[in-house]
Scaffold this motif. Structure first.
Motif, PDB file in Angstrom:
ATOM      1  N   LEU B  13      43.707 -48.472  -2.039  1.00 50.58           N
ATOM      2  CA  LEU B  13      42.395 -48.224  -1.434  1.00 50.58           C
ATOM      3  C   LEU B  13      41.940 -46.798  -1.725  1.00 50.58           C
ATOM      4  O   LEU B  13      40.797 -46.565  -2.102  1.00 50.58           O
ATOM      5  N   SER B  14      42.885 -45.865  -1.521  1.00 46.90           N
ATOM      6  CA  SER B  14      42.521 -44.465  -1.707  1.00 46.90           C
ATOM      7  C   SER B  14      42.164 -44.176  -3.155  1.00 46.90           C
ATOM      8  O   SER B  14      41.178 -43.502  -3.433  1.00 46.90           O
ATOM      9  N   LEU B  16      41.099 -46.295  -5.408  1.00 47.32           N
ATOM     10  CA  LEU B  16      39.801 -46.913  -5.698  1.00 47.32           C
ATOM     11  C   LEU B  16      38.692 -46.030  -5.131  1.00 47.32           C
ATOM     12  O   LEU B  16      37.671 -45.804  -5.781  1.00 47.32           O
ATOM     13  N   GLY B  17      38.908 -45.532  -3.916  1.00 42.39           N
ATOM     14  CA  GLY B  17      37.917 -44.646  -3.304  1.00 42.39           C
ATOM     15  C   GLY B  17      37.663 -43.423  -4.160  1.00 42.39           C
ATOM     16  O   GLY B  17      36.517 -43.026  -4.360  1.00 42.39           O
ATOM     17  N   VAL B  58      32.634 -50.518  -4.212  1.00 34.03           N
ATOM     18  CA  VAL B  58      34.060 -50.365  -3.926  1.00 34.03           C
ATOM     19  C   VAL B  58      34.461 -51.261  -2.757  1.00 34.03           C
ATOM     20  O   VAL B  58      35.569 -51.811  -2.734  1.00 34.03           O
ATOM     21  N   SER B  59      33.565 -51.492  -1.813  1.00 34.89           N
ATOM     22  CA  SER B  59      33.855 -52.399  -0.695  1.00 34.89           C
ATOM     23  C   SER B  59      34.211 -53.785  -1.214  1.00 34.89           C
ATOM     24  O   SER B  59      35.172 -54.404  -0.769  1.00 34.89           O
ATOM     25  N   ALA B  62      37.572 -53.733  -3.312  1.00 29.51           N
ATOM     26  CA  ALA B  62      38.763 -53.556  -2.479  1.00 29.51           C
ATOM     27  C   ALA B  62      39.027 -54.798  -1.630  1.00 29.51           C
ATOM     28  O   ALA B  62      40.163 -55.275  -1.541  1.00 29.51           O
ATOM     29  N   ALA B  71      39.471 -53.715   4.688  1.00 24.99           N
ATOM     30  CA  ALA B  71      39.521 -53.170   3.322  1.00 24.99           C
ATOM     31  C   ALA B  71      38.144 -52.701   2.873  1.00 24.99           C
ATOM     32  O   ALA B  71      37.996 -51.613   2.309  1.00 24.99           O
ATOM     33  N   SER B  75      37.617 -48.630   2.348  1.00 30.18           N
ATOM     34  CA  SER B  75      37.471 -48.136   0.976  1.00 30.18           C
ATOM     35  C   SER B  75      36.150 -47.385   0.809  1.00 30.18           C
ATOM     36  O   SER B  75      36.092 -46.338   0.160  1.00 30.18           O
TER      37      SER B  75
END
Lengths: 260, 202
Positions: B13-14, B16-17, B58-59, B62, B71, B75
């Motif tokens: 998640l991080s 991808l963020g 990204v939402s 993720a 998630a 994200s």
């Protein structure tokens, strides 16, 4: 100095006035508050005027564009007053001009507030403070910090990809279809590599005994001191004072309703 | 929430963020270009609306990959925070808008109780992110003072952009990623693996 204010409290001191400014539709309130923010910026930080202007001025241009539209397409509640000028099928009235100036000043306030924050805040300290003051789970904060550290390597990887393509005779793309192909060729491997790294980092963290437990000790302890609250109080207090002044002089306008 | 998560999912998640925070920042440049182009016609604010969906992507990615409650929201929130870390001129206010967009996307998944990840739900997530973010901007950017016609056009463009650039593109990117095999340890990769095994057996 503002750079030593606790990052979480500082973020609050920026967010609260930022959200409240959304209520004001007069010129006086955002103008006075903008002047206040700029004074604070130069009195209590060591940001040089040149650097600040370099970041600030491109936004002025951009905000002028927004205000221009706002002036042409104003909602009915702001269409009173004398007609200033007309062209095509647009009529611009004094009230439309006023509200577009007000919204432009509001946007400038947002940007000045943001610059006050980002130019004085260290990113690692911000994450540490979010974990210690806001009790964000360590799993997330350390995950983000690890991911953040990878940023410079993405640039390096992009370069490697480009060279790998070139060595295999894949040239630059032409046309829209080619561009889309190229987007896929770069974005998917870059993301795939990032995901691999995430997995490896997670394994490394776990194997070194990181459990994500909230009851942990910290090497860098972030504390909230009295002066942090003084800063918060003065940023928010100044806005209330401005609103009061604006009310006193009869300028205050909240959501199109004049209050006096 | 984080107790049920594997550490590797959170780090994913991080990451991808972080990656999408960079893309989001680049999208600002594109938006500014569009705004500049449309300004002479008096339609500057529409510039951002066309590409607004990219800020929700990204939402969708993720949530589609990890398939756990939270998630989509987390994200997006991370992407917003990382933009502040990198130094976006939008500053801490960005964290609020990120949280609101993330809530919008999460809402669509919550309605299906986090069980359905077909294309239509992903598109709905993009649309709800658009709706939620529009309500916030209506307040924060003073859309209130715009003519109702212009606000309606902005709203419709933002919804379409959310459906296409977040929902559709998000699914496409995640599916491409799953094909490379790096997602084997996550829900989407596992599903793909099962499908393949079924096909092999048949």
């Amino acid at each position: 100095m503002i750079s030593s204010i606790n990052p979480t409290v500082k973020a609050g001191a920026i967010l609260v006035p930022g959200v409240l400014l959304g209520l004001m539709f007069d010129i006086f309130t955002p103008l006075v508050y903008l002047i206040f923010i700029i004074l604070v910026t130069f009195a209590f930080t060591d940001i040089s005027l040149k650097r600040w202007l370099l970041i600030f001025s491109p936004f002025v241009l951009f905000i002028v564009s927004f205000s221009w539209t706002r002036m042409l397409y104003t909602s009915e509640s702001f269409q009173g007053g004398a007609i200033l000028f007309e062209f095509w099928y647009f009529q611009v009235t004094t009230e439309a001009l006023m509200v577009s100036i007000s919204l432009a000043l509001r946007s400038l306030c947002f940007i000045a507030l943001s610059l006050l924050f980002i130019l004085t805040t260290d990113s690692t300290k911000l994450m540490l403070s979010l974990m210690q003051q806001l009790k964000l789970p360590p799993k997330i904060t350390y995950g983000v910090l690890a991911g953040y550290r990878f940023l410079p390597t993405f640039k390096h990887e992009l370069e490697i990809l480009r060279q790998a393509h070139r060595i295999r005779g894949v040239g630059r793309a032409k046309g829209i279809k080619g561009r889309l192909q190229q987007f896929k060729r770069y974005s998917i491997p870059l993301l795939a590599n990032a995901i691999r790294k995430a997995e490896r980092v997670a394994n490394a963290m776990e194997s070194k005994g990181f459990t994500g437990d909230r009851n942990r000790t910290h090497y860098h302890e972030m504390k909230v001191r009295r002066r942090d609250w003084v800063f918060f109080g003065s940023m928010v207090g100044a806005l209330f004072l401005t609103v009061f002044m604006s009310y006193y002089f009869g300028y205050l306008n909240i959501f199109g309703r004049e209050i006096n | 929430m984080t107790n049920k998560w594997h550490l590797k999912e959170i780090v994913l998640l991080s990451i991808l963020g972080v990656v999408f925070a960079v893309i989001y920042l680049l999208a600002y440049g594109v938006g500014q270009g569009l705004v500049g182009f449309l300004t002479p016609f008096g339609l500057g604010p529409l510039g951002y609306e066309f590409i607004f969906g990219i800020w929700f992507i990204v939402s969708i990615i993720a949530a589609y990959i990890i398939r756990k409650p939270g998630a989509a929201f987390t994200s997006e929130l991370i992407a917003g925070t990382v933009q502040v870390l990198i130094g976006s001129p939008a500053g801490p206010m960005l964290i609020i808008s990120a949280a609101i967009q993330g809530l919008g996307a999460e809402f669509a998944f919550a309605v299906t109780k986090w069980r359905d990840y077909r294309l239509r739900v992903l598109i709905a997530a993009g649309v709800f992110a658009a709706v939620f973010s529009f309500v916030w901007h209506f307040y924060q950017s003073g859309f209130f003072a715009y003519a109702i016609g212009l606000v309606a056009v902005m709203f419709i463009i933002r919804i379409i952009s959310g459906a296409l650039l977040a929902g559709l593109l998000g699914k496409w990117i995640s599916d491409q990623l799953a094909k490379t095999g790096v997602l084997r340890g996550y829900a989407l990769g596992k599903e793909l693996q099962k499908k393949r095994e079924r096909n092999d057996a048949a």
